[in-house]
Design a protein around this motif. Structure first.
Motif, mmCIF file in Angstrom:
data_model
loop_
_atom_site.group_PDB
_atom_site.id
_atom_site.type_symbol
_atom_site.label_atom_id
_atom_site.label_comp_id
_atom_site.label_asym_id
_atom_site.label_seq_id
_atom_site.Cartn_x
_atom_site.Cartn_y
_atom_site.Cartn_z
ATOM 1 N N ASP A 241 -31.643 28.544 37.377
ATOM 2 C CA ASP A 241 -32.299 27.423 38.301
ATOM 3 C C ASP A 241 -32.712 26.308 37.448
ATOM 4 O O ASP A 241 -32.305 25.090 37.520
ATOM 5 N N ASP B 108 -28.015 22.435 42.389
ATOM 6 C CA ASP B 108 -29.096 23.083 43.593
ATOM 7 C C ASP B 108 -29.521 22.032 44.651
ATOM 8 O O ASP B 108 -29.748 22.352 45.563
ATOM 9 N N LYS C 288 -30.590 26.459 49.188
ATOM 10 C CA LYS C 288 -31.635 26.562 48.253
ATOM 11 C C LYS C 288 -32.807 25.981 48.799
ATOM 12 O O LYS C 288 -33.015 25.170 49.733
ATOM 13 N N ARG D 174 -35.451 25.431 44.543
ATOM 14 C CA ARG D 174 -34.842 24.070 44.122
ATOM 15 C C ARG D 174 -35.952 23.324 43.876
ATOM 16 O O ARG D 174 -36.817 22.327 44.248
#
Length: 280
Positions: A51, A58, A64, A72
């Motif tokens: 991430d 993302d 997401k 996110r």
């Protein structure tokens, strides 16, 4: 919580429980400790680093920012995340050292190596087909940890082969769902390279091989039938149903709910039958 991908917890739990067969769930503290670890702290490592590195990609991904598909994060959240990942790992690393011994250091070293190879700038196998798929075999570390922590024999090599193939086809399916945001961000994956239709046929191929492994070595007709149905589904999807069209977010959620139901049924079958633990 979103970072650890709760939508994938059932699959992770299936991998962790597979070596244990008919284990007594109610009386083993080590079993529950390991299960919690692979669901949350391990998920933070595997997906949290991803991430942080993939923040821009993302932001373009409509699936997401959910508990099913992952976070996110805002810039401030991602800046704190690296320290949160490290803080969560420390008590488990100490506990595993006392429960498993020094060999757990090799396990962590392999885990961090896999995470680094997948995400590190300049290497980043996530953007180097077919290594983006092959690196998913590192998921087999869950088998190893489960066996060590719960004092059971390692699974036969055929189960490791099945697990590696399962992890790989699952990853390709995720790439199929992410073709549009990956393309917009300039990332090369196996799915963006060969296209959605060919990627679905590739998933079907993996499932066909898994079907043969289960039938030849374990003689489990139920799992064989389930995998064969999955292979047939992806062939039908590629040739007749969605073909090259993208799945909608609602359809993605429906697929993942079905995936979770299948994984829960798989855990129940493993507990009552243990077919993938012993060669027949």
């Amino acid at each position: 919580m979103q970072v650890s991908r709760p939508g994938l917890w059932s699959t992770t739990a299936l991998f962790y429980l597979m070596p244990l067969g008919h284990a007594d769930f109610l009386r083993s503290g080590k079993l529950w400790l390991g299960l919690f670890f692979v669901l949350f702290p391990l998920g933070l490592v595997l997906y949290g680093v991803n991430d942080i590195v993939d923040a821009e990609t993302d932001a373009l991904n409509p699936r997401k920012g959910t508990f099913m598909f992952g976070s996110r994060g805002a810039r401030e959240q991602l800046a704190r995340l690296k320290w949160q990942i490290a803080a969560v790992q420390l008590p488990f690393a100490v506990a595993f050292y006392f429960l498993v011994g020094p060999r757990i250091l090799w396990w962590y070293a392999l885990l961090l190596l896999a995470v680094g190879i997948y995400n590190a700038p300049g290497i980043a196998w996530k953007g180097r087909p077919p290594f983006d798929v092959l690196i998913q075999a590192s998921y087999l570390l869950v088998f190893v940890l489960s066996s060590w922590l719960n004092n059971v024999a390692q699974l036969p090599w055929q189960t490791f082969l099945f697990g590696a193939l399962f992890a790989m086809h699952s990853h390709i399916f995720g790439e199929v769902m992410d073709i549009e945001p990956d393309t917009l961000s300039g990332r090369r994956t196996t799915a963006t390279l060969i296209g959605r239709v060919c990627a679905k046929f590739l998933i079907a191929t993996f499932l066909a091989v898994e079907t043969m492994v289960v039938q030849i070595y374990f003689r489990d007709w139920l799992i064989t039938a389930f995998l064969a149905f999955g292979a047939l589904w992806f062939v039908t999807d590629a040739a007749l149903l969605w073909r090259n069209r993208a799945y909608s977010p609602r359809q993605m959620r429906l697929f993942l709910w079905g995936w979770n139901v299948a994984a829960l049924l798989g855990m129940f079958w493993n507990w009552t039958n243990s077919s993938l633990v012993q060669i027949k």
